[in-house]
Design an enzyme around this catalytic site. Structure first.
Site, PDB file in Angstrom:
ATOM      1  CB  CYS A  87      31.250  34.557  41.326  1.00  0.00           C
ATOM      2  SG  CYS A  87      30.924  36.057  40.375  1.00  0.00           S
ATOM      3  CB  CYS A 230      28.113  41.867  43.794  1.00  0.00           C
ATOM      4  SG  CYS A 230      28.623  40.455  44.811  1.00  0.00           S
TER       5      CYS A 230
HETATM    6  N1  LIG Z   1      34.250  39.294  45.344  1.00  0.00           N
HETATM    7  C1  LIG Z   1      33.522  38.129  45.765  1.00  0.00           C
HETATM    8  C2  LIG Z   1      33.419  37.076  44.713  1.00  0.00           C
HETATM    9  C3  LIG Z   1      32.649  37.497  43.490  1.00  0.00           C
HETATM   10  C4  LIG Z   1      31.172  37.756  43.757  1.00  0.00           C
HETATM   11  C5  LIG Z   1      30.444  38.035  42.467  1.00  0.00           C
HETATM   12  N2  LIG Z   1      30.783  39.209  41.778  1.00  0.00           N
HETATM   13  C6  LIG Z   1      28.965  37.745  42.484  1.00  0.00           C
HETATM   14  O1  LIG Z   1      28.315  38.080  41.476  1.00  0.00           O
HETATM   15  O2  LIG Z   1      28.462  37.116  43.417  1.00  0.00           O
HETATM   16  C7  LIG Z   1      34.156  37.525  47.033  1.00  0.00           C
HETATM   17  O3  LIG Z   1      35.368  37.671  47.236  1.00  0.00           O
HETATM   18  O4  LIG Z   1      33.439  36.890  47.791  1.00  0.00           O
END
Ligand SMILES: N[C@@H](CCC[C@H](N)C(=O)O)C(=O)O
Length: 292
Positions: A87, A230
């Site tokens: 993340c 993200c």
């Molecule tokens: N939902 C993602 C993991 C989290 C990613 C995050 N929010 C970021 O900032 O990179 C997954 O399941 O790969």
């Protein structure tokens, strides 16, 4: 019944519940994670981050073999309780948490290695907050068709691996980006084996200003739904747009997301090209929660 002493943090609006479990004695179940992340009945968050010593987890042992200095492991879970490899926003918030709880020290210019399921990532302070070297990335070789509600047509996406899986889709313009209904999981054909985070992007006009590429992005995160940002997704989006733009496209990008702006930089290393992500990381409040 267990009592969770937690801190709420966020990076460009991607929000997390963090807690310390140095010795690995208090892993949460998937049901407890969904309870914590519930925005109506719990604290509310896009994910949970457990601060655990690398030596206390099997994946942490792998991280320590890669870099014995990676004392702390970011044990990351999506809001639905599923573990994720990495993340990008979370790792900045995690380092802020480790610093403010006195678990680590980090002088300006120094690097803090953090263990993750996608390997060890180096984090440094920078002007915007923190920069994380996300390491090597790769094109997954697929161009699946992506359909999202309220978008007029299915569009081809580009599959990228940043430790976690992403599909980046270019849409026609700002109006189309705003219209997409990301409260539903976008349909990807063929479906990726382990799911994917899906990023929808449009370029700014002009795409490149003062040598920096500029894009807008919205995202539907695997395991969490639409989020305000993200980090690994922003890096994937910048890499995809650079790929589409072709030769001469810049290695520095600003990615505007609903929760703010993050920076992405690609740079050459001895082991191949790396991508780095920078942006803010804030702790918002602390609290306790009785878990079922
Ligand atoms: N939902 C993602 C993991 C989290 C990613 C995050 N929010 C970021 O900032 O990179 C997954 O399941 O790969």
């Amino acid at each position: 019944m267990a009592t969770l002493h937690f801190t709420k943090g966020q990076g460009t609006g991607n929000d997390f519940v963090l807690y310390s479990d140095p010795d690995g004695r208090m892993p949460l179940t998937a049901a407890q994670i969904t309870e914590v992340c519930d925005r109506h009945f719990g604290v509310g968050a896009d994910g949970v981050i457990r601060a655990v010593k690398s030596s206390r987890l099997p994946e942490g042992a792998e991280a320590l073999a890669e870099d014995p200095a990676a004392e702390w492991f970011m044990d990351y879970y999506n809001a639905d309780g599923s573990p994720a490899e990495m993340c990008g926003n979370g790792i900045r918030v995690y380092v802020r948490y480790l610093l403010e709880t006195g678990l680590v020290e980090l002088a300006d210019g120094d690097t803090l290695p953090i263990g993750t399921r996608a390997g060890v990532k180096d984090v440094q302070r920078n002007l915007t907050g923190f920069q994380a070297d996300l390491g090597r990335w790769r094109l997954d070789g697929g161009e699946p068709l992506v359909r999202a509600r309220e978008l007029p047509v299915a569009r081809p996406g580009l599959s990228l691996d940043l430790g976690n899986p992403h599909v980046v889709v270019a849409v026609a313009d700002d109006a189309e980006l705003d219209a997409a209904d990301l409260s539903y999981i976008p349909h990807i054909e063929p479906a990726p084996a382990n799911g994917a985070n899906v990023e929808f992007v449009v370029p700014f006009e002009p795409l490149i200003k003062d040598g920096v590429g500029r894009i807008r992005m919205r995202v539907h995160e695997r395991g969490s739904g639409e989020t305000l940002s993200c980090g690994t997704g922003a890096a994937a989006a910048a890499l995809a747009v650079r790929y589409w733009a072709g030769q001469g496209a810049p290695n520095q990008w600003r990615v505007e997301v609903p929760g703010g702006t993050v920076g992405v930089r690609m740079f050459a290393t001895e082991d191949g090209e790396h991508v780095a992500l920078s942006g803010p990381a804030e702790l918002v409040y602390t609290g306790t929660l009785e878990l079922a």
